[in-house]
Motif scaffolding. Structure first.
Motif, mmCIF file in Angstrom:
data_model
loop_
_atom_site.group_PDB
_atom_site.id
_atom_site.type_symbol
_atom_site.label_atom_id
_atom_site.label_comp_id
_atom_site.label_asym_id
_atom_site.label_seq_id
_atom_site.Cartn_x
_atom_site.Cartn_y
_atom_site.Cartn_z
ATOM 1 N N ARG A 288 42.963 43.951 39.715
ATOM 2 C CA ARG A 288 43.555 42.610 39.635
ATOM 3 C C ARG A 288 45.010 42.619 40.100
ATOM 4 O O ARG A 288 45.447 41.719 40.817
ATOM 5 N N ASN B 242 43.511 46.597 33.215
ATOM 6 C CA ASN B 242 43.383 46.531 34.671
ATOM 7 C C ASN B 242 42.998 47.902 35.235
ATOM 8 O O ASN B 242 43.238 48.939 34.630
ATOM 9 N N HIS C 288 31.675 33.979 35.912
ATOM 10 C CA HIS C 288 32.423 35.206 35.659
ATOM 11 C C HIS C 288 31.889 35.929 34.415
ATOM 12 O O HIS C 288 31.424 35.279 33.477
ATOM 13 N N ASP D 155 33.394 38.798 31.663
ATOM 14 C CA ASP D 155 34.542 39.557 31.180
ATOM 15 C C ASP D 155 34.056 40.457 30.039
ATOM 16 O O ASP D 155 33.001 40.196 29.440
ATOM 17 N N THR E 62 35.768 40.597 35.860
ATOM 18 C CA THR E 62 37.163 40.968 35.602
ATOM 19 C C THR E 62 37.283 42.478 35.757
ATOM 20 O O THR E 62 36.279 43.200 35.874
ATOM 21 N N ASP E 63 38.529 42.974 35.723
ATOM 22 C CA ASP E 63 38.734 44.419 35.828
ATOM 23 C C ASP E 63 37.994 45.169 34.721
ATOM 24 O O ASP E 63 37.436 46.247 34.956
ATOM 25 N N THR F 119 45.249 42.042 29.079
ATOM 26 C CA THR F 119 43.899 42.503 29.445
ATOM 27 C C THR F 119 43.996 43.788 30.265
ATOM 28 O O THR F 119 45.001 44.038 30.938
#
Lengths: 233, 233
Positions: free
Chosen positions: A189, A146, B2, B4, B165-166, A144
């Motif tokens: 993250r 970052n 969350h 994403d 998330t990032d 994923t």
């Protein structure tokens, strides 16, 4: 000339010049180690591969981490601050995301350069000197994207000043939303993982956030089985 | 909760609620068509699949484009402005990136919602109502990220206000670097492709850039062989 970015090693894209980033902390450590005097770094994805490499070579400093802390039986961890002085000629570094990114870049680029913020200007000038399109390969975290690697990708796109794909444009724009690298790293993250798992390693973040302090351009010189050999040659 | 984001359908990630975006222009067209009164939209990746579907069904309006212009023999193109009034009950839409994104979301989400800017509030409130984590699946362009879908993903992350998330944080931050959606769309590869291949379709960009003007939440109700059936049920 064009610059493209893949946020993870699995994404589609190719160019003659590949630049690999795993800024927290594998590629920062590689740049620091080679600048300090290590002759080469062998990157292995798995801990057992790293051990087997030292066995086969009969030499080598074993470095690496899992969940931000040193692997049992290894000589050193993955903090670039442990590599200010060489304690051997060959560093065997176990880094999962970093190795995967190098292998991915090698599969689609004619040459693979290793970047961190520490050697930013040097690697950008080297890439410019080749006169070919650039693909920046971010290691990401377990497949994923970052924010930390994306920040460095954005700085490379900004410095090159070439035409940008949408991914490169997104990276360059993201850079402008932070006061600087350290803020981005603390938000990412990778940075949060480091602070949670090993708060004593917090100084690694400002250390890795320093830009263009090392005049080295590490490059992939060979694959040794599944390990990537990186040096300044 | 969350949120994403995956910038391309191939990226890793999963969540119970999937939201698919191909804002220029497949998902804008799907939202517009269903809001106008079409009963369902069948999305097919390939032109020949779309033709075969109409043959099998014995009905259906064929819509779609290649390189931004209408496919020969098709009834309509892929401009949402062609779908202000229904001319049949079933729309069979040929869209490569959009279909791929829907199929990808279906493989890893319990429910799949279709988003554009046109129905932004409606889809965000529907997702919130399910009380589950959200994965936003951007269609991208041929396996690479694009700025237009990422912009919409960022608006969804902003409106949900959940932990990010990032990738979701990057999307939300990117939104802040433009004056608005139309500017982002004009900068994106999808927008530039549209303007280059079919400059007469330029009004599609401000049309698709309007936020929360349609109160519809299209969802995937079934796969019919390799085609995705989408309706408001």
């Amino acid at each position: 000339m064009h610059v493209d970015v893949v946020f993870t090693p699995d994404e589609a894209g190719s160019a003659p010049t590949g630049i690999v980033i795993d800024v927290i902390r594998a590629t920062s450590t590689i740049c620091q180690a080679l600048a300090a005097g290590y002759e080469r770094v062998l990157c292995a994805a798995e801990v057992e591969e790293a051990r087997a490499l030292r066995e086969a070579l009969g030499e080598g400093v074993l470095g690496g981490e899992r969940a931000a802390v040193r692997i049992p039986g290894f000589d050193l961890g993955n903090s670039p601050r442990e590599y200010l002085e060489p304690v051997g000629g060959t560093l065997i570094l176990s880094t999962t995301n970093g190795t995967r990114a190098v292998v991915s870049a090698a599969s689609r680029c004619e040459r693979v350069l290793i970047a961190s913020l520490l050697n930013l200007s040097a690697v950008v000038e080297d890439a410019r000197g080749h006169g070919d399109d650039v693909l920046v390969v971010c290691a990401g975290v377990q497949g994923t994207p970052n924010l930390d690697d994306t920040f460095v990708a954005g700085r490379i796109a900004q410095l090159l000043g070439w035409e940008r794909t949408d991914a490169a444009e997104a990276s360059a724009r993201l850079v402008t939303t932070w006061s600087g690298a350290e803020e981005a790293f603390r938000a990412s993250r990778s940075g949060r993982n480091l602070l949670e798992n090993a708060p004593e390693l917090e100084p690694d973040l400002p250390f890795c956030a320093r830009e263009s302090v090392l005049d080295v351009v590490p490059r992939l010189v060979a694959m040794r089985d599944r390990a990537a050999e990186i040096s300044l040659r």
